[in-house]
Design a protein around this motif. Sequence first.
Motif, PDB file in Angstrom:
ATOM      1  N   PHE A  13       1.110  -1.099   0.124  1.00  0.00           N
ATOM      2  CA  PHE A  13       0.390  -0.230  -0.013  1.00  0.00           C
ATOM      3  C   PHE A  13       0.868   1.121   0.172  1.00  0.00           C
ATOM      4  O   PHE A  13       1.812   1.308   0.932  1.00  0.00           O
ATOM      5  N   LEU A  14       0.569   2.248  -1.056  1.00  0.00           N
ATOM      6  CA  LEU A  14       1.536   3.347  -1.056  1.00  0.00           C
ATOM      7  C   LEU A  14       1.226   4.275  -0.216  1.00  0.00           C
ATOM      8  O   LEU A  14      -0.353   4.239  -1.496  1.00  0.00           O
ATOM      9  N   ALA A  15       1.493   5.754   0.325  1.00  0.00           N
ATOM     10  CA  ALA A  15       1.103   6.797   0.635  1.00  0.00           C
ATOM     11  C   ALA A  15       1.630   7.922   0.698  1.00  0.00           C
ATOM     12  O   ALA A  15       2.989   7.521   0.645  1.00  0.00           O
ATOM     13  N   GLU A  16       1.091   8.331  -0.750  1.00  0.00           N
ATOM     14  CA  GLU A  16       2.679   9.650  -0.740  1.00  0.00           C
ATOM     15  C   GLU A  16       2.028  10.776  -0.270  1.00  0.00           C
ATOM     16  O   GLU A  16       0.705  12.119  -0.971  1.00  0.00           O
ATOM     17  N   ILE A  17       2.231  11.739   0.310  1.00  0.00           N
ATOM     18  CA  ILE A  17       1.793  13.406   0.990  1.00  0.00           C
ATOM     19  C   ILE A  17       2.492  14.452   0.573  1.00  0.00           C
ATOM     20  O   ILE A  17       3.871  14.528   1.094  1.00  0.00           O
ATOM     21  N   GLY A  18       1.546  15.013  -0.122  1.00  0.00           N
ATOM     22  CA  GLY A  18       2.859  16.621  -0.138  1.00  0.00           C
ATOM     23  C   GLY A  18       2.758  17.048   1.307  1.00  0.00           C
ATOM     24  O   GLY A  18       2.199  16.900   2.209  1.00  0.00           O
ATOM     25  N   LYS A  19       3.651  17.660   1.277  1.00  0.00           N
ATOM     26  CA  LYS A  19       3.714  18.784   1.823  1.00  0.00           C
ATOM     27  C   LYS A  19       2.864  19.423   2.630  1.00  0.00           C
ATOM     28  O   LYS A  19       2.578  20.046   3.749  1.00  0.00           O
ATOM     29  N   HIS A  20       1.921  20.207   1.284  1.00  0.00           N
ATOM     30  CA  HIS A  20       0.656  20.829   1.858  1.00  0.00           C
ATOM     31  C   HIS A  20      -0.067  20.452   2.729  1.00  0.00           C
ATOM     32  O   HIS A  20      -1.127  20.974   3.001  1.00  0.00           O
ATOM     33  N   GLU A  21       0.087  18.189   2.153  1.00  0.00           N
ATOM     34  CA  GLU A  21      -1.056  18.072   3.405  1.00  0.00           C
ATOM     35  C   GLU A  21      -0.887  17.108   4.415  1.00  0.00           C
ATOM     36  O   GLU A  21      -0.946  16.774   5.555  1.00  0.00           O
ATOM     37  N   THR A  22       0.277  17.523   5.336  1.00  0.00           N
ATOM     38  CA  THR A  22       0.335  17.281   6.606  1.00  0.00           C
ATOM     39  C   THR A  22       1.602  18.605   7.482  1.00  0.00           C
ATOM     40  O   THR A  22       1.456  19.736   7.083  1.00  0.00           O
ATOM     41  N   ARG A  23       0.997  18.651   9.463  1.00  0.00           N
ATOM     42  CA  ARG A  23       1.676  19.774   9.759  1.00  0.00           C
ATOM     43  C   ARG A  23       3.129  19.466  10.035  1.00  0.00           C
ATOM     44  O   ARG A  23       3.234  20.481  10.764  1.00  0.00           O
ATOM     45  N   HIS A  24       3.806  18.112   9.779  1.00  0.00           N
ATOM     46  CA  HIS A  24       5.104  18.225  10.369  1.00  0.00           C
ATOM     47  C   HIS A  24       6.122  18.435   9.350  1.00  0.00           C
ATOM     48  O   HIS A  24       5.313  19.062   7.897  1.00  0.00           O
ATOM     49  N   GLN A  25       6.875  19.408   9.621  1.00  0.00           N
ATOM     50  CA  GLN A  25       7.753  20.849   8.943  1.00  0.00           C
ATOM     51  C   GLN A  25       8.745  19.613   8.237  1.00  0.00           C
ATOM     52  O   GLN A  25       9.428  20.443   7.674  1.00  0.00           O
ATOM     53  N   THR A  26       9.706  19.337   9.086  1.00  0.00           N
ATOM     54  CA  THR A  26      10.218  18.219   8.199  1.00  0.00           C
ATOM     55  C   THR A  26       9.625  16.432   8.003  1.00  0.00           C
ATOM     56  O   THR A  26       9.565  15.793   8.407  1.00  0.00           O
ATOM     57  N   VAL A  27      11.180  16.000   7.205  1.00  0.00           N
ATOM     58  CA  VAL A  27      11.031  14.415   6.588  1.00  0.00           C
ATOM     59  C   VAL A  27      11.031  13.637   8.641  1.00  0.00           C
ATOM     60  O   VAL A  27      10.342  12.856   8.465  1.00  0.00           O
ATOM     61  N   ASP A  28      12.096  14.037   8.802  1.00  0.00           N
ATOM     62  CA  ASP A  28      12.146  13.690  10.371  1.00  0.00           C
ATOM     63  C   ASP A  28      10.977  12.798  10.841  1.00  0.00           C
ATOM     64  O   ASP A  28      10.724  12.272  11.617  1.00  0.00           O
ATOM     65  N   GLU A  29      10.549  14.421  11.231  1.00  0.00           N
ATOM     66  CA  GLU A  29       9.274  14.867  11.892  1.00  0.00           C
ATOM     67  C   GLU A  29       8.295  13.629  11.326  1.00  0.00           C
ATOM     68  O   GLU A  29       7.455  12.754  12.350  1.00  0.00           O
ATOM     69  N   LEU A  30       8.149  13.206   9.400  1.00  0.00           N
ATOM     70  CA  LEU A  30       6.423  12.513   9.425  1.00  0.00           C
ATOM     71  C   LEU A  30       7.204  11.161  10.146  1.00  0.00           C
ATOM     72  O   LEU A  30       6.564  10.527  10.034  1.00  0.00           O
TER      73      LEU A  30
END
Length: 106
Positions: A13-30
């Motif tokens: 299962f693949l979810a691609e999450i755009g920067k505008h679609e999350t409250r997290h500011q960095t990839v490490d946070e996500l």
Amino acid sequence: MRQMLLQEKYPIFLAEIGKHETRHQTVDELVAYFEQCIAAHGKAQFIAVFDHRTHTRGIGGEIDPAIKAAVDVVFRPQSAQPAGTGRTTARHRHRRAGRPLRGELP
């Protein structure tokens, strides 16, 4: 989220999450968020974090300058499936606003 078959037999299962679609500011946070969700779930098993950008740069591959990070968080549901028969990937790519994501998992 999309479901695909890897090598024509392994469901992923693949979810691609755009920067505008999350409250997290960095990839490490996500990535940390997904790791916490997996740990708290109770029926999921964390497998790995794979940094595509670092890997591609390490082998001398080309990277679109718009891609700032490309990471997979790999985990599997705990179920009656034999080990190695299921994989779920959450992918997050930071990029300039308005630029579409390019590429998919092979």
